[in-house]
Design an enzyme around this catalytic site. Structure first.
Site, PDB file in Angstrom:
ATOM      1  N   GLU A  21       4.063  -1.632   2.021  1.00 32.01           N
ATOM      2  CA  GLU A  21       5.201  -0.637   1.801  1.00 32.01           C
ATOM      3  C   GLU A  21       6.483  -1.253   1.923  1.00 32.01           C
ATOM      4  OE1 GLU A  21       3.031   1.960   4.487  1.00 32.01           O
ATOM      5  OE2 GLU A  21       3.464   3.693   3.073  1.00 32.01           O
ATOM      6  N   GLU A  41      -4.852   2.123   4.292  1.00 23.18           N
ATOM      7  CA  GLU A  41      -4.712   3.235   5.650  1.00 23.18           C
ATOM      8  C   GLU A  41      -5.695   4.144   5.600  1.00 23.18           C
ATOM      9  OE1 GLU A  41      -2.146   2.234   3.655  1.00 23.18           O
ATOM     10  OE2 GLU A  41      -0.445   1.999   4.855  1.00 23.18           O
TER      11      GLU A  41
HETATM   12  C1  3H9 Z   1       0.046   1.385   8.422  1.00 24.85           C
HETATM   13  O1  3H9 Z   1       0.522   0.352   7.903  1.00 24.85           O
HETATM   14  C2  3H9 Z   1       0.564   2.822   8.340  1.00 24.85           C
HETATM   15  C3  3H9 Z   1       1.658   2.915   7.378  1.00 24.85           C
HETATM   16  O2  3H9 Z   1       1.375   3.226   6.030  1.00 24.85           O
HETATM   17  C4  3H9 Z   1       2.784   3.868   7.896  1.00 24.85           C
HETATM   18  C5  3H9 Z   1       2.905   4.177   9.307  1.00 24.85           C
HETATM   19  C6  3H9 Z   1       4.037   5.037   9.652  1.00 24.85           C
HETATM   20  N1  3H9 Z   1      -2.220  -3.371  13.960  1.00 24.85           N
HETATM   21  O3  3H9 Z   1      -9.456  -8.177  11.486  1.00 24.85           O
HETATM   22  P1  3H9 Z   1      -9.188  -9.527  12.684  1.00 24.85           P
HETATM   23  C7  3H9 Z   1      -5.302  -7.116  15.132  1.00 24.85           C
HETATM   24  S1  3H9 Z   1      -1.594   1.522   9.130  1.00 24.85           S
HETATM   25  C8  3H9 Z   1      -2.645  -3.802  15.166  1.00 24.85           C
HETATM   26  O4  3H9 Z   1      -9.966  -9.759  13.462  1.00 24.85           O
HETATM   27  P2  3H9 Z   1      -9.077 -11.033  10.074  1.00 24.85           P
HETATM   28  C9  3H9 Z   1      -6.979  -7.035  15.061  1.00 24.85           C
HETATM   29  O5  3H9 Z   1      -7.120  -5.875  15.990  1.00 24.85           O
HETATM   30  C10 3H9 Z   1      -1.906  -0.071   9.189  1.00 24.85           C
HETATM   31  N2  3H9 Z   1      -3.579  -4.726  15.075  1.00 24.85           N
HETATM   32  O6  3H9 Z   1      -8.693 -10.580  11.499  1.00 24.85           O
HETATM   33  C11 3H9 Z   1      -7.279  -8.255  15.878  1.00 24.85           C
HETATM   34  O7  3H9 Z   1      -6.830  -8.223  17.274  1.00 24.85           O
HETATM   35  P3  3H9 Z   1      -7.678  -8.991  18.463  1.00 24.85           P
HETATM   36  C12 3H9 Z   1      -2.417  -0.605   7.606  1.00 24.85           C
HETATM   37  C13 3H9 Z   1      -4.073  -5.369  14.097  1.00 24.85           C
HETATM   38  O8  3H9 Z   1      -8.278 -12.231   9.594  1.00 24.85           O
HETATM   39  C14 3H9 Z   1      -6.315  -9.333  15.258  1.00 24.85           C
HETATM   40  O9  3H9 Z   1      -5.218  -8.673  14.648  1.00 24.85           O
HETATM   41  N3  3H9 Z   1      -3.343  -1.873   7.694  1.00 24.85           N
HETATM   42  C15 3H9 Z   1      -3.948  -4.962  12.928  1.00 24.85           C
HETATM   43  O10 3H9 Z   1     -10.498 -10.958   9.892  1.00 24.85           O
HETATM   44  C16 3H9 Z   1      -6.946 -10.235  14.094  1.00 24.85           C
HETATM   45  O11 3H9 Z   1      -7.653  -9.107  13.220  1.00 24.85           O
HETATM   46  C17 3H9 Z   1      -4.644  -2.083   7.983  1.00 24.85           C
HETATM   47  O12 3H9 Z   1      -5.352  -1.253   7.951  1.00 24.85           O
HETATM   48  C18 3H9 Z   1      -2.802  -3.835  12.914  1.00 24.85           C
HETATM   49  N4  3H9 Z   1      -2.494  -3.348  11.518  1.00 24.85           N
HETATM   50  O13 3H9 Z   1      -8.703  -9.813   9.094  1.00 24.85           O
HETATM   51  C19 3H9 Z   1      -5.043  -3.534   8.045  1.00 24.85           C
HETATM   52  N5  3H9 Z   1      -4.416  -5.465  11.956  1.00 24.85           N
HETATM   53  O14 3H9 Z   1      -7.498 -10.414  18.115  1.00 24.85           O
HETATM   54  C20 3H9 Z   1      -5.831  -3.835   9.203  1.00 24.85           C
HETATM   55  C21 3H9 Z   1      -4.993  -6.273  12.612  1.00 24.85           C
HETATM   56  O15 3H9 Z   1      -6.758  -8.429  19.478  1.00 24.85           O
HETATM   57  N6  3H9 Z   1      -6.143  -5.343   9.496  1.00 24.85           N
HETATM   58  N7  3H9 Z   1      -5.042  -6.196  13.910  1.00 24.85           N
HETATM   59  O16 3H9 Z   1      -9.155  -8.566  18.224  1.00 24.85           O
HETATM   60  C22 3H9 Z   1      -7.109  -5.809   8.708  1.00 24.85           C
HETATM   61  O17 3H9 Z   1      -7.501  -5.325   7.611  1.00 24.85           O
HETATM   62  C23 3H9 Z   1      -7.324  -7.117   9.179  1.00 24.85           C
HETATM   63  O18 3H9 Z   1      -7.001  -7.197  10.602  1.00 24.85           O
HETATM   64  C24 3H9 Z   1      -6.734  -8.311   8.261  1.00 24.85           C
HETATM   65  C25 3H9 Z   1      -7.168  -9.531   9.108  1.00 24.85           C
HETATM   66  C26 3H9 Z   1      -7.192  -8.388   7.033  1.00 24.85           C
HETATM   67  C27 3H9 Z   1      -5.254  -8.360   8.453  1.00 24.85           C
END
Ligand code: 3H9
Length: 727
Positions: A104, A124
Site C-alpha cells: 500500500e 491481509e
Molecule cells: C497490514 O499491513 C495492514 C494494513 O493493510 C493496514 C493497517 C491499518 N508484523 O514468517 P517469518 C515477523 S497487515 C509483525 O518467520 P519468512 C514474524 O512473526 C500485515 N511481525 O519469515 C517473525 O517473527 P519472529 C500484512 C511480522 O521469511 C519474523 O517476522 N502483511 C510481520 O518465512 C519473520 O517472519 C502480512 O500479512 C508483520 N507484518 O516470511 C505479511 N511479518 O522471528 C505477513 C512477519 O519473532 N508476513 N513478522 O518469529 C509474512 O507473510 C512473512 O512473515 C514474510 C516472511 C513472507 C514477510
C-alpha cells in the site's frame, strides 16, 4: 533508527529499517513522517526513493500492534496520502517483499521499480482483515477490478514479473532495485505527476461491476465458509468503483472496524504467530531450535511410491533436493514414476505461469527411480513411506540400518505407529524420527515430526529444518499411538458415528460441521480417506471382524459403547470414494462427488430398529458441541500427557492438516473463546448421562484450567509447566 536517509545527487533515499521484515510499526511510521517532512522542504532534494533495509521493502503493518494495548497514533493511510500528494516524485524501490501495508505504501508512490525476485501482495485477508491503508481503493484504480479482486480476496503473493505484466510495477530489474529507482527518479524530475497519483484516477471497467462482485460474493461465501474478511474485501473493492476515493477510504475503515468486532482477526492473527512459534521447539533437556544445528540434507531417498510416497518425492524434488525413489517391483516403480513425473510437470507448469522456473536447477531431473536398495546407501536422509504395517516397516528399517551410511537419518512416514518400536530394529535409534506427512504430501502444509525416545536433538533439528525447506509447517510432537492430530480425531469421529445411531444422517452431521467452517465433514472425510483403513486397524485390535470375542454385544467393546456402523459398511464392500459407495454414493468408483444415499438412510433405519434405539431429538447445535468438544477434550489430554508442547502446536496441526477453519484459530483457541467452563459443563453433562463413553470424561487439565477461571490461551503454559513433557 526506524528510517534513515541518504542523498544521491538530488535524490533523497529514505530507507525503512525495522528488522526482520521492516514492519510498519508506529516508530517506523513516525520516522517516515519526519523524513518526508524534511525532504519536502529541502530545496536540494528534487525526488525521493523509498526502500527497505536488508533487501526487504516491507511486510506491512506491524501485526502485533493490532491487539496491543498501545493504540496506533499514526495512520498508514495518512502517510500514504502525504506521499502521494508530494510535488517531488517518489519512486518505490521494491526488494524482497512488499506485502500488505508495504505494498500500500508502494502504491502511494508515483513510480515503482521491483527486483525480479520480489513478491508482493495484499495478504491481509489471511489474517482476518482487509487492506486498510488504501489498498482496496488504489489497486483497482491501477489494475482494474477483476485483477485487484483476485489479489485482495485470495491474499496471494504476486511475483515481480507478474506484477509487471499486471501494471503494478513500472520496471523489473535483475540487480539493485534501489539503484534503478534512483535512476528512474532522476528521469522523472519535472514530468507531470497527476496521472501517477492513483487516488485521483477513476477505476476503469467495462464489466457490470455489481453483477461481477455479486457473483464473487456468492462464490466467496461458499468457499470461505463463515470467514468474514474475504466478504469485506469484496465490499471494499465495490466501493472503489462506486464511491469517490475519500469515501472509499471511509468504507475501508468502517469494514476494518466491523471485522475486528467479529473476533476473527484475533483468531487468525493468533494462528499466524502460532505457526511461527511452533518452529521454536524446546526439549525438556534444554536443547532448542536455536542451540542445535541441523545437518545439511544434500540428497534424500523415499521408499514406496504409493499416494504418500509420490507426494513426498515431489515435495523434495520441488525444493531442489535430489531424490532416489525406490519401489519393490517394476510395475509399481513404473506407475510411481509416471505419477511423480506428472505431478512435477504440474508443479513446473504452475511456476511457469508465475513467470518462474525451479529456483536453481530442474526439479524434474533430480529424481532417480530404482528397485535396488543398494542405491540408497549414500543419501543423507531416507523417508520410508510404505503402508501402515509394523512388520513391513521393521523389515525395511533393518535393511536400511545395514545398508545406509552410519550418519544417515532414517525417517518413517507413519500416521500413528510406534516410532520406538521401529527404531528398535536399527543400529542408530538416535537418528530415527517420524515424519508424518499429510495427503497430498506435495500440497498439504503440515508435517508432524515425531520424536522417539532415543531421537537425538540433531535429528529433530534436521527434520524440522527439512520441513521448512519443503515449505511446510513442521510441528514437533511426542510418540504416542496416532500422535496428535489423528489421536484427537478418534473421539470426534466416535461422536459423529453415535449421532447416526441416534437419528442423524451423514449429510446432516457433515453439513453442521461444514457450516462451522470445516473443509469437509467427518463422513465425507472418512469416505475420502477410505473406510477400510480404519476397519483394518480395528480388526487388528480385535474390535471388529473375527477377533471380537464371541458373545460380545454388537454395540459394546470391553464394557464401553461401540458403534459398529462403519464396520458393517466395510463388510458390504462400501469403502468410500474408492469403491463408489461409503457413507455416500459416488458417480463411479474413484468418483469425487458425494450424493446422499437412500440406501444408507434405509440401512440406518433398520439398524436403529434392530437395536431398538429411540431416535433422540438432538439439536443441531449439539452436533457441534459433541463432535468438537470431544476433539478438544482429547487435545487437553494430549497436553496433559506432554505429547504437544502447547495449545498453539495443536492448533497449528488442526489448521494446516485437518481443514479446521482458520478464522476460528484452531480447536484449543476455539475452546478458550467459547469459554472453558462452558466446554467443561457440556462434557460433564454428557459423561454423566453416558458413563460408557470414556473419551467424553472431562480431562484433568480442562478441569484445572476451568477451576482457575478459564484463563486466556497464552496463560495455559503456566499450568502446562507443571505437567510431564514427553518431547
Ligand atoms: C497490514 O499491513 C495492514 C494494513 O493493510 C493496514 C493497517 C491499518 N508484523 O514468517 P517469518 C515477523 S497487515 C509483525 O518467520 P519468512 C514474524 O512473526 C500485515 N511481525 O519469515 C517473525 O517473527 P519472529 C500484512 C511480522 O521469511 C519474523 O517476522 N502483511 C510481520 O518465512 C519473520 O517472519 C502480512 O500479512 C508483520 N507484518 O516470511 C505479511 N511479518 O522471528 C505477513 C512477519 O519473532 N508476513 N513478522 O518469529 C509474512 O507473510 C512473512 O512473515 C514474510 C516472511 C513472507 C514477510
Amino acid at each position: 533508527m526506524a528510517a534513515t536517509r541518504t542523498l544521491s545527487h538530488t535524490v533523497a533515499v529514505i530507507k525503512i529499517n525495522n528488522p526482520p521484515v521492516n514492519a510498519l510499526s508506529t516508530p517506523v511510521c513516525q520516522a517516515l513522517i519526519k523524513e518526508l517532512a524534511e525532504v519536502k522542504k529541502d530545496p536540494s532534494v528534487e525526488a525521493i526513493v523509498l526502500c527497505g533495509a536488508n533487501g526487504k521493502f516491507s511486510a506491512g503493518a506491524d501485526i502485533r500492534e493490532f491487539s496491543s494495548a498501545a493504540r496506533r497514533t499514526v495512520s498508514l493511510e495518512d502517510i500514504n496520502a502525504e506521499i502521494e500528494s508530494t510535488t517531488k516524485p517518489v519512486v518505490a524501490a521494491i526488494e524482497g517483499v512488499a506485502l500488505g501495508g508495504g505494498l500500500e505504501l508502494a502504491l502511494s508512490c508515483h513510480y515503482r521499480v521491483a527486483h525480479i525476485k520480489t513478491v508482493m501482495g495484499l495478504p491481509e485477508v489471511l489474517i482476518g482483515i482487509l487492506p486498510a491503508a488504501g489498498g482496496t481503493q488504489r489497486l483497482p484504480r491501477l489494475i482494474g477490478i477483476p485483477a485487484a479482486l483476485d489479489i485482495i480476496v485470495r491474499g496471494r503473493h504476486v511475483p515481480a514479473t507478474e506484477a509487471f505484466q499486471l501494471g503494478i510495477v513500472d520496471e523489473v530489474v535483475p540487480s539493485s532495485a534501489i539503484a534503478a529507482a534512483v535512476q528512474m527518479a532522476r528521469k522523472v524530475i519535472g514530468k507531470p505527476m497527476d496521472s501517477r497519483r492513483l487516488s485521483t484516477n477513476a477505476v476503469q471497467y467495462n464489466i457490470n461491476v455489481d453483477a461481477f462482485l455479486d457473483t464473487a460474493l456468492e462464490k466467496a461465501k461458499r468457499q470461505f465458509r463463515g470467514a468474514q474478511a474475504p466478504l469485506a474485501c469484496i465490499e471494499a473493492v465495490r466501493a472503489s468503483a462506486q464511491l469517490p476515493y475519500q469515501r472509499g477510504i471511509e468504507k475501508e475503515r468502517q469494514l476494518f472496524a466491523s471485522l475486528w468486532a467479529t473476533g476473527q482477526p484475533q483468531a487468525q492473527q493468533y494462528a499466524f504467530f502460532s505457526e511461527r512459534n511452533v518452529g521454536k521447539w524446546t526439549l525438556p533437556s534444554g536443547e532448542r531450535w536455536d542451540n542445535v544445528r541441523p545437518c545439511q540434507i544434500r540428497t534424500a531417498a523415499v521408499i514406496g511410491l504409493g499416494t504418500m510416497g509420490r507426494g513426498i518425492v515431489t515435495s523434495l524434488s520441488k525444493s531442489n533436493i535430489p531424490v532416489i525413489a525406490l519401489e519393490q517391483d517394476t510395475k509399481q516403480l513404473d506407475s510411481g514414476k509416471k505419477a511423480v513425473n506428472s505431478l512435477l510437470e504440474r508443479e513446473a507448469e504452475k511456476l511457469k505461469k508465475q513467470g518462474n522456473s525451479f529456483a536453481e536447477g530442474n526439479g524434474l531431473g533430480s529424481v532417480h527411480f530404482t528397485l535396488n536398495f543398494e542405491d540408497l546407501k549414500n543419501v543423507d536422509l531416507v523417508i520410508e513411506a510404505v503402508y501402515e504395517n509394523m512388520n513391513l516397516k521393521k523389515d525395511i528399517f533393518r535393511k536400511l540400518s545395514s545398508i545406509m551410511k552410519p550418519d544417515a537419518f532414517l525417517c518413517t512416514n507413519t500416521s500413528g505407529l510406534n516410532i520406538d518400536e521401529i527404531a528398535s530394529v536399527t543400529n542408530r535409534p538416535q537418528l530415527v524420527i517420524g515424519t508424518h506427512f499429510f495427503s497430498p504430501a506435495n500440497i498439504m502444509r503440515l508435517l508432524e515430526v515425531v520424536r522417539g525416545r532415543h531421537t537425538s536433538p540433531t535429528t529433530i533439528a534436521t527434520a524440522m529444518s527439512l520441513g521448512k525447506m519443503l515449505g511446510k509447517v513442521a510441528v514437533l510432537v511426542g510418540n504416542c499411538p496416532l500422535f496428535v492430530g489423528n489421536r484427537m480425531l478418534g473421539p470426534y469421529l466416535e461422536q459423529a458415528n453415535y449421532l447416526l445411531e441416534e437419528g442423524y444422517y451423514p449429510e446432516e452431521v457433515d453439513q453442521a460441521l461444514e457450516e462451522f467452517g470445516f473443509a469437509m465433514g467427518p463422513f465425507r472425510m472418512m469416505d475420502l480417506a477410505g473406510l477400510d483403513v480404519g476397519w483394518r486397524s480395528r480388526m487388528e485390535k480385535g474390535l471388529a471382524g473375527s477377533g471380537v470375542p464371541p458373545g460380545t454385544p454388537a454395540r459394546q467393546r470391553e464394557g464401553n459403547r461401540y458403534c459398529p456402523l462403519a464396520d458393517m459398511l466395510c463388510e458390504l464392500g462400501r469403502f468410500g470414494q474408492k469403491s463408489g459407495k461409503g457413507w455416500y454414493q459416488y458417480e463411479k468408483p474413484g468418483g469425487r462427488h458425494a450424493h446422499p444415499d437412500p440406501w444408507v438412510r434405509d440401512f440406518l433405519a433398520k439398524y436403529r430398529k434392530t437395536y431398538n434405539i429411540k431416535q433422540q431429538a438432538v439439536h443441531p447445535e449439539q452436533i457441534l458441541q459433541r463432535c468438537l468438544y470431544a476433539l478438544i477434550n482429547e487435545g487437553f489430554r494430549v497436553l496433559e500427557d506432554g505429547i504437544a508442547s502447547g495449545p498453539e502446536d495443536i492448533d497449528v496441526i488442526y489448521n494446516n492438516g485437518y481443514g479446521w477453519p482458520k478464522h476460528r484459530g484452531g480447536p484449543m483457541y476455539y475452546a478458550s473463546a467459547v469459554g472453558l467452563h462452558e466446554v467443561l459443563m457440556v462434557l460433564e453433562g454428557y459423561h454423566k448421562a453416558n458413563p460408557d463413553v470414556p473419551s467424553m470424561k472431562p480431562s484433568f487439565l480442562l478441569k484445572k484450567l476451568a477451576a482457575v477461571g478459564g484463563p486466556p490461551i497464552k496463560e495455559w503454559r503456566t499450568q502446562l509447566g507443571k505437567l510431564p513433557n514427553k518431547l
